[in-house]
Enzyme design. Structure first.
Site, PDB file in Angstrom:
ATOM      1  N   GLY A  17      -8.589   7.626   3.823  1.00 18.70           N
ATOM      2  CA  GLY A  17      -7.953   6.835   2.763  1.00 18.70           C
ATOM      3  C   GLY A  17      -6.938   5.854   3.327  1.00 18.70           C
ATOM      4  CB  CYS A 166       6.152   4.128  -1.913  1.00 22.27           C
ATOM      5  SG  CYS A 166       5.098   3.920  -3.345  1.00 22.27           S
ATOM      6  CB  SER A 197      -0.900  -1.622  -0.058  1.00 21.22           C
ATOM      7  OG  SER A 197       0.509  -1.618  -0.037  1.00 21.22           O
ATOM      8  N   GLY A 198       0.065   0.099  -2.739  1.00 22.85           N
ATOM      9  CA  GLY A 198       0.539   1.375  -3.264  1.00 22.85           C
ATOM     10  C   GLY A 198      -0.497   2.107  -4.100  1.00 22.85           C
ATOM     11  CG  HIS A 261       6.899  -0.724  -3.496  1.00 22.51           C
ATOM     12  ND1 HIS A 261       5.703  -1.396  -3.513  1.00 22.51           N
ATOM     13  CD2 HIS A 261       6.589   0.592  -3.673  1.00 22.51           C
ATOM     14  CE1 HIS A 261       4.718  -0.529  -3.701  1.00 22.51           C
ATOM     15  NE2 HIS A 261       5.219   0.667  -3.796  1.00 22.51           N
ATOM     16  CG  ASN A 347       3.925  -0.419  -0.378  1.00 22.21           C
ATOM     17  OD1 ASN A 347       4.084  -1.504   0.182  1.00 22.21           O
ATOM     18  ND2 ASN A 347       2.762  -0.063  -0.875  1.00 22.21           N
TER      19      ASN A 347
END
Lengths: 369, 369, 369, 369
Positions: A17, A166, A197-198, A261, A347
C-alpha cells in the site's frame, strides 16, 4: 547489499500500500534498520515484491534492489513472521495494514502475542488505553506504559505502540512547545487543508479534485480533536488517562495537493499569554528526545518558522529537513482568541512512515526493541 | 437588439477586466438594464469593445453583439460619461475599476459629482462612512444613507453605493438569518478557501496553484473581519455606525479552484442558542427584500442547505440559482463554540458582478435610479 | 564553506530568476564548481543574494549559506565580472539572463569579449552560426567550433556555448541513439505537454491551468523543429551547417504540471527500420561522452525505458537519475509512420540548469575552461 | 410536469452512472423527449431515482423533479421495459450501461429483440457490422442499415444504433467537412489530451492528476484509429464496409481537465490540397442534416473557428453552442504533413449523452422511432 551485519531486520505489514511503500522507500539507507520481511494481502503473497508492486508503485523514489526480490508473505499468517523471527530475519514489524479496523486490531495483537513488537500507523489501537500514541518530541515518556501493557496481556517480547493521525502532526509540536514553556492552550479551532496522498491510492477521485475541494474527510475531525488529548495525557495506574485540554474543534478539508497537510490554527491560552516574540523564541528553541538522542530520522530543528507573508506552502515547505520538520508561518494575534498561525507537516513522511520510523528509533534508543 | 425602448442604459467602468467582463456577460439579457457605455484604461480607449478584449476575454459565456461594437471610452474622462448621460444613453455606472485605491476613490466621486450614480465593486469607498455597503437580503435599509450622502456632498443626482468583499458573502446571509430570528452571533472563527478568479487575470501564478495552496491573500482577512460590522451597523445621524459584534477572526487561503469561495465557520451565539433543527428551518425560510420584490437577479432561495456529508463543493454548488445563492452544509455542533458549518458562494457572480447588479436592482426598486 | 581551494569559481547571470535559482540550487555541492559571483537586474544589484530572493525563491531545495551573503552585481556591468575574474573569483559564467533577445545577445558577447566564457541557457545565440548548441551525449564534437569562434571574433579567453530549448530534450537522445546505431529518422511528428515552470515565475496564470490546458506556447514549436537540425549538423569551415533531416512538426501544449515535459513522438525512419526489440536494446546501451568521462552531472544511464503501460509520468519519472535522464515508455508501432513512443525530461534540470552545468563539465573536460 | 401529452417517453439504461446522469440532465427540458423510465443495476432497483443517486449525483445541473420520483428498474430485466412500453410509457431507450462488453452486447440485443429501439453510448456494438455508428452531420445515411439489421435479426420494431467514442468527436467533423468539399485526408497523426470525466466516477485517481498527466488510456487509441473508418464507410449489401482512409495514428493522454477533449492534429491530404483560406471557409460553411432539419440538440454551427493564438481551450470553449459544437483553432501548415490544427469537443455532451440525443432526434426525424 542485503544482510548487512549490524542492522536490525524489520518487516512491513501492508507493504504494497501507499504507506507501506513509503516505509520501504524511507528505509532504503537507514543506518539501523533493514527491510527483510514484507507482508501484504493474500493476493500479493507468494510474489516477489517487485512483481507485487508492478504498476502500483507510486513514489518518485524507488526501493532497494534487495527488497524487490523478497517474497511477499500473507500478512494474515503470523506464523510466517514467527519463522522469520526465529531465523533472526525479523526483529519487529511496522504495521501499515489496510483492512477493517477490527481486523487490524486483532491481527496486530496476534503479532504482539507471538513475540513480535508492532509499531503501527493504523488507527486500530489508538484508543486502546494501554497502547501509547507516540510523537517523539511530545510524549516520549508514554513508552513507560509498554511494560505495563506487556504484563497485563501476558506478552513476553511483543507489544504495540502506535502513532497518531497525520492531520494533527502540524499543530501538536507548536502547542506542545508552548505548553512546555508554561503557556498551555485552552481552546483551539483549526481548519485543515489535507493532501490527497492521505487517502491512499486510488483514494480521492480526480473529478473531486480538479477545480474543486471537498470540505469533508470521514472520521478525520474526530481524530483531530481527540487524539491530542491522549498524547497530552498521563499514565495513571495501568492506563493512559486523557488530558482535558485543549478543547479542539477541527474542520478537515481535502485539497488538490499531493503531499503536505496545512492547518490554520486559532488558539486561546489557558492562563498566561506569551508575546509573539516569545512564542517565536520558544518554537526556535524547541527540542525533544529525538534531537537530544540524535535519532537518525529526527529533524535537526523540529519547528521551522518562515518569515514570509505567504508561507508555509505545501509544495515548497513539506520536504524541510527530510520532510520531518513542521513548518510554521503567519503567527499573528487572533481577533477572537489569542493567537493564530499556519502550520504544515508532510503527511506521508512525518505524518505516516517517517513518524513510525522515528517511533521505532525512540523505542530502540530506550531499549524496547 | 441595442436601444431597446424600455431598458435603462448603463455603463461599466473597468469594462475590460475580469469583473467588468462578468458584468457584461451577466447583463446580456437583463430585463431592466442594458449596457450602452463601456470605459476602461486609456490603452483600450478608442477601440471597439470586441477589439479591446480580443485575447483577454476569460469567460465561457460571451457578450451581446451590440456591446462588441461599442467604442470604449477612457474611464478617467468623466466628461464622456456626462455626454452620454445627456444624450440619454447612460443612467448610472457599475464601477469595476482596477486602479490604485486612492485613484478609484477620487474617480468614483467625480462620477457621482457629475450626476452619475456609481454602484461599485471596488473596496475604495467601503470605509467612507456615508457610503452604504449593501447586501440585498441583509441591509437594504442602509440605502437610507443615500439622501444624507447626497446632501452632505452637495450632489444632485449622483451618489455612491458599494458591495462588500467576495470573501464574506458565504457567511453573511446565514449569520444574518440567525440574528434576525433572535440568535445573534458573538464570535466567529472562519477559514476560507478562495478561488483564483478572485485575484483577476493574470492574478495568481500557476506555479503557486499546482500541487499547492497559499495560506495568505493580502488584505483579505482584514476585510473579512471588518466589513460585516459595517453591514450589521446602523445609520446614526449622517453616518453608518459599525456594529460591535460579531467579533470575527478570518484565515484566508487561496486554493486551485476557478470560481467559488468556501468558508469553514465556527460560531458562538451571543445569548440564546437554537437547536440544529431550528437553524435549518431558519435558513430554509430566510428571505429578504430582493425575494419579496422579486428582483430579477435575486435567487429564489438565498440559502440552500445540502444534506450530503461532503457538500458544498465549489464546482458542484457554486452555480446554484444563477450562482446567486449561498449553499451550506455540514451544520454540526462545534467542539469549542456552539455550531460549525461550511458555506459556499460564487465569488465573481454573487460576490462581484451579480451582487452589484442585485444592488442596482434594489436601488431602482427603491427609486434611487 | 566558501573558498574551497580547488573549486572553479563560477558566476550566474540572471541569478534571481527561476533558472538562476535552479543553477544555484544544483551547484550547492558540486565537486568542481562553486558559485562565487551572482548578477541580476539593477533592481537587485547591491543587495545580498538572500535579500534579493526573499519571497521570490521558488524551489523546495535551498541554497548554500555562502551564496546568500554574496552581494548581487548588476548583470549589465561587465566590468564587475572582469574585476572578479582578475581577483581569481570568477572563471566563467552561466547565463540565465531574462531580457530581450537582442539585449541578451549583445550582453553575452560583451562578457565573452572581456575574457569570460559564457555558458548560456538563453535562446539568444542559438542561431549564431559559430556558436555550438550542445547536448553532452549528442554533439560533444561541436565544441570544435569554439577555437574558430574565438579566432573569428578576436576573442582571447572568452567564448559562447549554449544549450537548446527544454522542449526537445526528451526526444533528442532517443533519436540520436537510433541514428548512431544506423537508423536515422526522416520525419517526426511530436506533440508536447509542457510544465508551467518552463514559463518562469509568475509565468502562466493559474486561471489558464485550473481545469484547463493551453494548446500554444509562443515560439516553442519553431525551436522544437529547428534546433535539432543544428545539433545534428556538422562543422563546415567556420560555421555549423544544419542537417536536413529529420523534418519535425511540433505541437506544443502547456499543461498543469510543475516540472517535466512529456512528448508523444511518431517517427519515420529514413531507410532501415529496426525492430522494437532492437530499439530497446539500442536505448539501453546508449552512452555518450558524459558517461564515458564520468562527468559529475551526467546520468549513469541517459535513457531509461519503463515497461509499464502508463509511463513515463511527469511527477513519478522526472527526477530519475538526478533529473538528468530521459525516461521513455510506450514504444509501439505507429499506424502511420514506423514507431511511436512517449518521452519525458525534467525541463528545469536536464532542460535548463542541469544541462548547462553538464555543458560546463564537458567544456572543462575538454580543456576549454 | 410528467406526462406531457405530446412528448415521446424514453428510458435510460445505466441511469445512475455518469453518462446516465448526463442524459437525464440534458433531457430536463427536451421539446420532444421525456424521461419516464430509468433502469440501473440491481443494487439501485426498487429505489426512487432521487435515492439511487443520493451522494452520487455529479453534475452542477440537477434533474427534473418528476424523474427523482421514478422507481429505478433493474436494467437486466427487459420484461419491465416491455411492460412500460405496453402501457405507452416507453418508446425507446438510451443505453449508458456500465457492464462488461459482452454483457452489454447481449443485453442491448435483448431490448431490441423485445421491440424497444436502443440508442447506445456504449462501445459494445460499434463493431457489429450491421449496426450504424452515427455522427449526425457526418454519416446520417448510415441509418439505411437499420431496416436491413431488423430484417436480418427478425426484429420487428426494435433496432440498435450507436455513437462513436468521445475521443474522435473533435476531429471527425473537420475532416469530414474537408472530404465533402473535395479534399479527403490520407494520413492523420493525432495526439489527444482527454478530460477525466471520460473515465466516469470514481475513475481516474487524483494522485494521477495533481502535478501529473498520464500518457495512456486503455483501448482508446485503437478506437480513435478504427471507428472513423466505419463512420466513413458505406453500406454494401447487408453490412457497413469500412473506408480504407484516412490512416490514423493516435496518442491518447489523460490530463487534469474536468470536461473537454483536445486534439492536436497533423493531416496529409489524399490528393488536392486546399489553401488555409479555403479550409476556413469550408469549415465555416459546414452544415449537415441536423442543421438542415433544425434538430433541437443540433448546434447552429457545427464547427466554430477561433482566431486567437491560444485557443481552443477546454474550460473556455467546451460549452460552445450547448456544448455540441466543435471548436477549432491554430490552423497552420504542418512541417511534415500538409496542415495541422487543434480541435476541441465536450466529451460528456457532444461526445456522449448529447451526441446520443442528437442521434435519437435524427432517427425520429427519419421516422425510425
Amino acid at each position: 547489499m542485503a544482510n548487512e551485519k549490524n542492522k536490525i531486520p524489520v518487516g512491513i505489514l501492508g507493504a504494497t500500500g501507499m504507506v507501506g511503500q513509503q516505509y520501504i522507500s524511507l528505509l532504503n539507507d537507514h543506518p539501523w534498520f533493514e527491510v527483510r520481511y514484507v507482508a501484504a494481502s493474500p493476493r500479493s503473497a507468494g510474489k516477489k515484491y517487485v512483481e507485487a508492486v508492478a504498476g502500483r508503485w507510486q513514489l518518485p523514489a524507488g526501493y532497494a534492489a534487495h527488497v524487490g526480490s523478497i517474497i511477499v508473505e500473507d500478512a494474515n499468517d503470523v506464523s510466517k513472521a514467527v519463522e522469520s523471527f526465529k531465523k533472526g530475519e525479523l526483529s519487529f514489524v511496522f504495521s501499515a495494514l489496510e483492512l477493517g479496523k477490527d481486523e487490524i486490531k486483532a491481527l496486530e495483537e496476534k503479532y504482539a502475542e507471538a513475540g513480535i513488537p508492532v509499531i503501527s500507523n493504523t488507527s486500530a489501537h489508538r484508543w486502546t488505553n494501554d497502547v501509547p500514541v507516540l510523537i517523539g518530541e511530545v510524549n516520549p515518556e508514554h513508552t513507560d506504559i509498554i511494560p505495563i501493557q506487556k504484563k497485563a496481556r501476558g506478552w513476553d517480547r511483543g507489544f504495540i505502540a502506535v502513532k497518531p493521525n497525520c492531520s494533527i502532526q502540524s499543530y501538536m509540536k507548536p502547542i506542545h512547545a508552548l505548553a512546555q514553556a508554561g503557556f498551555p492552550s485552552k481552546r483551539i479551532i483549526v481548519s485543515t487543508m489535507q493532501a490527497v496522498s492521505g487517502a491512499g491510492y486510488p483514494g480521492v477521485p480526480s473529478l473531486d479534485m480538479v477545480d474543486n475541494i471537498v470540505p469533508y474527510i470521514g472520521g478525520e475531525e474526530e481524530k483531530s480533536e481527540k487524539e491530542p488529548l491522549k498524547i497530552f495525557g498521563s499514565i495513571e495506574g495501568s492506563v493512559i488517562k486523557n488530558a482535558e485540554f485543549p478543547k479542539i474543534s477541527a474542520h478537515c478539508n481535502r485539497v488538490p495537493v499531493v503531499d503536505g497537510h496545512t492547518a490554520c490554527v486559532s488558539l486561546e491560552f489557558a492562563d498566561k499569554k506569551p508575546s509573539l516574540e516569545e512564542i517565536r523564541k520558544i518554537w526556535a528553541a524547541y527540542k525533544g528526545l529525538p534531537q537530544e538522542a540524535d535519532l537518525p530520522m529526527a529533524p535537526k530543528q523540529p519547528i521551522i518558522y518562515r518569515e514570509e507573508d505567504n508561507r508555509p506552502q505545501p509544495r515548497k515547505d513539506r520536504d524541510a529537513d527530510k520532510a520531518m520538520a513542521v513548518v510554521i508561518g503567519r503567527l499573528r494575534p487572533c481577533n477572537v482568541f489569542d493567537i493564530r498561525f499556519v502550520a504544515l507537516s508532510h503527511n506521508t513522511v512525518r505524518g505516516a512512515a517517517g513518524g513510525g520510523i522515528l517511533n521505532a528509533e525512540l523505542l530502540k534508543h530506550k531499549g524496547f526493541i
